[in-house]
Design a protein around this motif. Structure first.
Motif, mmCIF file in Angstrom:
data_model
loop_
_atom_site.group_PDB
_atom_site.id
_atom_site.type_symbol
_atom_site.label_atom_id
_atom_site.label_comp_id
_atom_site.label_asym_id
_atom_site.label_seq_id
_atom_site.Cartn_x
_atom_site.Cartn_y
_atom_site.Cartn_z
ATOM 1 N N GLU A 36 5.441 14.092 -25.792
ATOM 2 C CA GLU A 36 4.281 13.956 -26.678
ATOM 3 C C GLU A 36 4.411 12.682 -27.509
ATOM 4 O OE1 GLU A 36 2.022 16.350 -30.329
ATOM 5 O OE2 GLU A 36 3.851 17.141 -29.433
ATOM 6 N N GLY A 37 3.315 11.965 -27.661
ATOM 7 C CA GLY A 37 3.329 10.772 -28.491
ATOM 8 C C GLY A 37 1.976 10.095 -28.485
ATOM 9 N N GLU A 38 1.750 9.246 -29.463
ATOM 10 C CA GLU A 38 0.516 8.480 -29.538
ATOM 11 C C GLU A 38 0.581 7.314 -28.547
ATOM 12 O OE1 GLU A 38 -2.466 8.895 -31.604
ATOM 13 O OE2 GLU A 38 -1.537 10.857 -31.309
ATOM 14 N N PRO A 39 -0.584 6.765 -28.153
ATOM 15 C CA PRO A 39 -0.596 5.716 -27.117
ATOM 16 C C PRO A 39 0.296 4.522 -27.423
ATOM 17 C CG PRO A 39 -2.807 6.561 -27.450
ATOM 18 C CD PRO A 39 -1.950 7.209 -28.496
ATOM 19 N N GLU A 40 0.379 4.110 -28.699
ATOM 20 C CA GLU A 40 1.216 2.953 -29.006
ATOM 21 C C GLU A 40 2.698 3.244 -28.765
ATOM 22 O OE1 GLU A 40 0.247 4.950 -33.019
ATOM 23 O OE2 GLU A 40 -0.738 4.515 -31.112
ATOM 24 N N GLU A 41 3.056 4.538 -28.673
ATOM 25 C CA GLU A 41 4.437 4.927 -28.353
ATOM 26 C C GLU A 41 4.623 5.141 -26.852
ATOM 27 O OE1 GLU A 41 5.073 7.592 -32.428
ATOM 28 O OE2 GLU A 41 4.245 8.506 -30.618
ATOM 29 N N THR A 42 3.620 5.724 -26.189
ATOM 30 C CA THR A 42 3.799 6.137 -24.799
ATOM 31 C C THR A 42 3.467 5.053 -23.780
ATOM 32 O OG1 THR A 42 1.552 7.081 -24.711
ATOM 33 C CG2 THR A 42 3.352 8.541 -25.420
ATOM 34 N N LEU A 43 2.517 4.170 -24.083
ATOM 35 C CA LEU A 43 2.191 3.118 -23.118
ATOM 36 C C LEU A 43 3.371 2.174 -22.868
ATOM 37 C CD1 LEU A 43 -1.526 2.325 -24.022
ATOM 38 C CD2 LEU A 43 -0.637 3.695 -22.134
ATOM 39 N N PRO A 44 4.149 1.812 -23.906
ATOM 40 C CA PRO A 44 5.365 1.033 -23.613
ATOM 41 C C PRO A 44 6.343 1.783 -22.706
ATOM 42 C CG PRO A 44 4.786 0.783 -25.920
ATOM 43 C CD PRO A 44 3.887 1.852 -25.361
ATOM 44 N N LEU A 45 6.378 3.126 -22.814
ATOM 45 C CA LEU A 45 7.258 3.899 -21.933
ATOM 46 C C LEU A 45 6.813 3.779 -20.475
ATOM 47 C CD1 LEU A 45 7.787 7.184 -24.017
ATOM 48 C CD2 LEU A 45 9.316 5.210 -23.807
ATOM 49 N N ALA A 47 0.859 8.083 -18.464
ATOM 50 C CA ALA A 47 0.562 8.466 -19.843
ATOM 51 C C ALA A 47 -0.914 8.796 -19.959
ATOM 52 C CB ALA A 47 0.922 7.346 -20.815
ATOM 53 N N LEU A 48 -1.194 9.970 -20.491
ATOM 54 C CA LEU A 48 -2.553 10.333 -20.885
ATOM 55 C C LEU A 48 -2.753 9.737 -22.276
ATOM 56 C CD1 LEU A 48 -5.096 11.994 -20.185
ATOM 57 C CD2 LEU A 48 -4.009 13.941 -21.313
ATOM 58 N N ALA A 49 -3.674 8.791 -22.391
ATOM 59 C CA ALA A 49 -3.793 8.015 -23.623
ATOM 60 C C ALA A 49 -5.262 7.781 -23.946
ATOM 61 C CB ALA A 49 -3.055 6.680 -23.476
#
Length: 318
Positions: A126-135, A144-146
Motif C-alpha cells: 500500500e502506498g501513494e503514487p509518489e511512493e509506488t511509481l518509483p518502485l 502499481a494501481l495509481a
C-alpha cells in the motif's frame, strides 16, 4: 557496448539533478560520476546531460537512455526474482496500490487471477503514487494501481519515460456535506458557491488540488482539517465540522447523514490507471490481472450513482 553501471549513474544524475547529489547516493565521488557520464557520451556520440550552474538536466538523448536504464534495472530485478523462484512451482505478482483504489478494485479482480493462474503468489504493497511509481521503475513491484489529477504522473525526478500507463477509470470528486446543509438539495454546485465554506479533507494531495482549483475560481479555501483517510474526513463532516471533497469511489463504507453533490464542469477528477515498466505488462499473469482490473473499473463506471450518499440506488432494468 553500453556499460550497465554507467546507465545506473546516469539514472541517479537524472533523479537527483546534480553530479554531487548523485555521487552521494551512489557512494562515489563527483569526479567519478562525471567520468562515467563522459564515457557514456563518448560511446553514444551524443550529449546526455546539459550542464549549468544550477545543476544538470537531461537532453533528449539522455531521456532515452534513462528510460532504457529503468527498463534494464527492472528486467534484472525480475530475473533475480525468477531465479529465486526456481523449483517452487510458483510465480509471484507484487502489486502496489493506493488505499481507496485497492479497496474497490483489487478484491473483485483477484478471483479471475486466481482462476487463470492458480499458482501465482500475490503480494500487495500500500502506498501513494509518489511512493509506488518509483518502485515500478526500480522493478521492486510488477505494477502499481495509481492516480493523478490534471497534472502529469507523480513519477518523481527524472524522465520516467519507461513507464507504461493504462487508464482504467475517471473518478470525479464530489462535495460532501451534512444532509441538513443549506446546499444539500442541489443537483450540482459551482465551486464559487463554496468560497465561504470551511473544509475538512481526507488527503494532503486533495488539499493541494482544492487550493489550486479554488485559486482559478478566485478564492482561497478555509481548510480546518486535513486527514489521511477519507472515511475519517466524512465522519468529521457528519459531526458538523465543515464540507469535504471526496472521490466517488471513496464513499464506501457509508457515513449516515451525508449528501454528495457533483461539481459543475470543469469537474475535479482523479485519473486512475495501472503503471508497469518494460515488458512486464506482457507477462501472462500481469496481463490477466490488468484485464481483471479493467473489468472492475468498467463495473464501477457503470453504477457510480449507487455510491453517492443521499442518492437512491438506480432501479434495476425491467
Amino acid at each position: 557496448m553500453i556499460d550497465v553501471q554507467r546507465l545506473r549513474v546516469l539514472r541517479a544524475v537524472a533523479d537527483h539533478g546534480s553530479f554531487s547529489k548523485a555521487a552521494t547516493a551512489l557512494h562515489l565521488t563527483p569526479s567519478a560520476v562525471s567520468q562515467h557520464v563522459a564515457v557514456l557520451e563518448r560511446s553514444l556520440g551524443a550529449q546526455v546531460v546539459a550542464r549549468s550552474t544550477r545543476g544538470v538536466t537531461l537532453t533528449q538523448a539522455g531521456q532515452i537512455m534513462v528510460g532504457a536504464a529503468e527498463s534494464v534495472a527492472a528486467e534484472l530485478e525480475q530475473a533475480k526474482q525468477q531465479v529465486e523462484q526456481l523449483g517452487t512451482g510458483h510465480e509471484q505478482l507484487t502489486v502496489a496500490t493506493f488505499t481507496s483504489g485497492g479497496r474497490h478494485l483489487l478484491p473483485g479482480a483477484l478471483p479471475r487471477l486466481m482462476a487463470t493462474h492458480p499458482r501465482t503468489l500475490l503480494h500487495v504493497k500500500e502506498g501513494e503514487p509518489e511512493e509506488t511509481l518509483p518502485l515500478v521503475r526500480q522493478g521492486a513491484v510488477d505494477l502499481a494501481l495509481a492516480y493523478h489529477f490534471d497534472g502529469p504522473l507523480p513519477v518523481g525526478p527524472g524522465a520516467g519515460s519507461s513507464l507504461r500507463w493504462a487508464a482504467l477509470l475517471e473518478d470525479p470528486l464530489h462535495v460532501v456535506m451534512h444532509e441538513e446543509h443549506r446546499l444539500a438539495d442541489r443537483d450540482s454546485l459551482d465551486i464559487t458557491e463554496l468560497a465561504a465554506e470551511p473544509w475538512v479533507l481526507g488527503c494532503l494531495k486533495t488539499e493541494t488540488y482544492l487550493r489550486r482549483y479554488a485559486e482559478r475560481a478566485g478564492f482561497e479555501p478555509e481548510v480546518r482539517g486535513t486527514t489521511t483517510d477519507y472515511f475519517f474526513a466524512r465522519s468529521l463532516v457528519a459531526a458538523g465540522m465543515g464540507i469535504s471533497l471526496i472521490p466517488s469511489i471513496a464513499f464506501v463504507p457509508t457515513v449516515p447523514g451525508l449528501r454528495a453533490v457533483p461539481i459543475q464542469p470543469p469537474t475535479p477528477t482523479r485519473h486512475i490507471g495501472v503503471a508497469t515498466i518494460g515488458r512486464r505488462r506482457d507477462h501472462p499473469h500481469v496481463t490477466t490481472f490488468i484485464e481483471a482490473l479493467r473489468e472492475q473499473a468498467m463495473h464501477q463506471s457503470a453504477v457510480p450513482e449507487q455510491r453517492l450518499p443521499g442518492r437512491p440506488a438506480a432501479a434495476s432494468p425491467a
